[in-house]
Design a protein around this motif. Sequence first.
Motif, PDB file in Angstrom:
ATOM      1  N   SER A 164       0.816  -1.206   0.000  1.00 24.35           N
ATOM      2  CA  SER A 164       0.000   0.000   0.000  1.00 24.35           C
ATOM      3  C   SER A 164       0.858   1.268   0.000  1.00 24.35           C
ATOM      4  O   SER A 164       0.541   2.248  -0.674  1.00 24.35           O
ATOM      5  CB  SER A 164      -0.927  -0.006   1.216  1.00 24.35           C
ATOM      6  N   SER A 175     -10.114   7.759  -3.216  1.00 25.12           N
ATOM      7  CA  SER A 175      -8.751   7.337  -2.904  1.00 25.12           C
ATOM      8  C   SER A 175      -7.780   7.754  -4.005  1.00 25.12           C
ATOM      9  O   SER A 175      -7.942   7.359  -5.162  1.00 25.12           O
ATOM     10  CB  SER A 175      -8.706   5.821  -2.742  1.00 25.12           C
ATOM     11  N   HIS A 221      -4.611   6.799  -4.137  1.00 29.07           N
ATOM     12  CA  HIS A 221      -3.863   5.606  -4.518  1.00 29.07           C
ATOM     13  C   HIS A 221      -4.630   4.802  -5.574  1.00 29.07           C
ATOM     14  O   HIS A 221      -4.042   4.331  -6.547  1.00 29.07           O
ATOM     15  CB  HIS A 221      -3.589   4.716  -3.298  1.00 29.07           C
ATOM     16  N   ALA A 222      -5.931   4.640  -5.360  1.00 22.73           N
ATOM     17  CA  ALA A 222      -6.732   3.879  -6.317  1.00 22.73           C
ATOM     18  C   ALA A 222      -6.794   4.592  -7.664  1.00 22.73           C
ATOM     19  O   ALA A 222      -6.697   3.949  -8.719  1.00 22.73           O
ATOM     20  CB  ALA A 222      -8.148   3.660  -5.771  1.00 22.73           C
ATOM     21  N   ALA A 272      -5.853  -0.822  -4.647  1.00 26.78           N
ATOM     22  CA  ALA A 272      -7.094  -0.255  -4.120  1.00 26.78           C
ATOM     23  C   ALA A 272      -7.564  -1.031  -2.889  1.00 26.78           C
ATOM     24  O   ALA A 272      -7.883  -0.434  -1.856  1.00 26.78           O
ATOM     25  CB  ALA A 272      -8.169  -0.250  -5.210  1.00 26.78           C
ATOM     26  N   ARG A 310      -5.824  -0.399   0.457  1.00 25.57           N
ATOM     27  CA  ARG A 310      -6.133   0.847   1.155  1.00 25.57           C
ATOM     28  C   ARG A 310      -7.257   0.658   2.181  1.00 25.57           C
ATOM     29  O   ARG A 310      -7.286   1.334   3.205  1.00 25.57           O
ATOM     30  CB  ARG A 310      -6.489   1.944   0.154  1.00 25.57           C
ATOM     31  N   HIS A 367      -9.204   3.851   3.897  1.00 26.68           N
ATOM     32  CA  HIS A 367     -10.339   4.235   3.060  1.00 26.68           C
ATOM     33  C   HIS A 367     -11.543   3.320   3.252  1.00 26.68           C
ATOM     34  O   HIS A 367     -11.390   2.138   3.548  1.00 26.68           O
ATOM     35  CB  HIS A 367      -9.960   4.176   1.577  1.00 26.68           C
ATOM     36  N   ASP A 410     -14.634   4.696  -1.335  1.00 25.03           N
ATOM     37  CA  ASP A 410     -13.525   5.592  -1.699  1.00 25.03           C
ATOM     38  C   ASP A 410     -12.657   4.976  -2.788  1.00 25.03           C
ATOM     39  O   ASP A 410     -12.243   5.655  -3.732  1.00 25.03           O
ATOM     40  CB  ASP A 410     -12.625   5.873  -0.493  1.00 25.03           C
ATOM     41  N   ILE A 411     -12.370   3.689  -2.620  1.00 20.90           N
ATOM     42  CA  ILE A 411     -11.502   3.050  -3.612  1.00 20.90           C
ATOM     43  C   ILE A 411     -12.259   2.790  -4.911  1.00 20.90           C
ATOM     44  O   ILE A 411     -11.685   2.906  -5.988  1.00 20.90           O
ATOM     45  CB  ILE A 411     -10.837   1.767  -3.081  1.00 20.90           C
TER      46      ILE A 411
END
Length: 193
Positions: free
Chosen positions: A30, A107, A109-110, A139, A142, A148, A152-153
Amino acid sequence: MHFDNGLYTWITERAQDAPGWVDTTIRLWSDYGLGLFAVLMVLVWWRARRDGGARLAMALAAPLVVVAAYVANDVFKMIVHEQRPCQTLHVVTVEACPPLGDWSFPSNHAAIAAAAAVAVLLADRALAWIAVPAALLMAASRVWIGAHYPHDIAVGLVVGAVVALVLTLLARRAVPLVERLGETKLRPLVAAR
């Protein structure tokens, strides 16, 4: 109250029950897994230099596409201002809860992972078998670490994928520019020979 509070809580409880090595592996993925997408984009570019044309234009655009997806996603964050689930639900999480004001939805990151995966998929389908599952795992990680909600993801994946799809397909129009670069000192960037 979010519709997926129960799912978030269930996942974070599974994380608490998991062996330490599982949590450590997921946390490291992550935190640092986005680097894989940078490596994949370099590989796509390197391979596309042999073919040129639209494939190379898309490969060269990939990093810019990912940055654009991040910016678009961050605009959503600044508009929505959703607190992190670890702040509102007060659950124990694998990773320390980000401070108040570090928004959760959607998110980043996603979005970044999805944008990179779509850019890779469109420019080099042979590497998509790595990029697409890696984006989904990024994703999911997270939520596992507690950063998250599932929604969110999901929205982050959609934002990243849509931005990347549109911009990567638009990048195909840059073929004449890429061909002109081949006639300059930047030729090694756009030609394998």
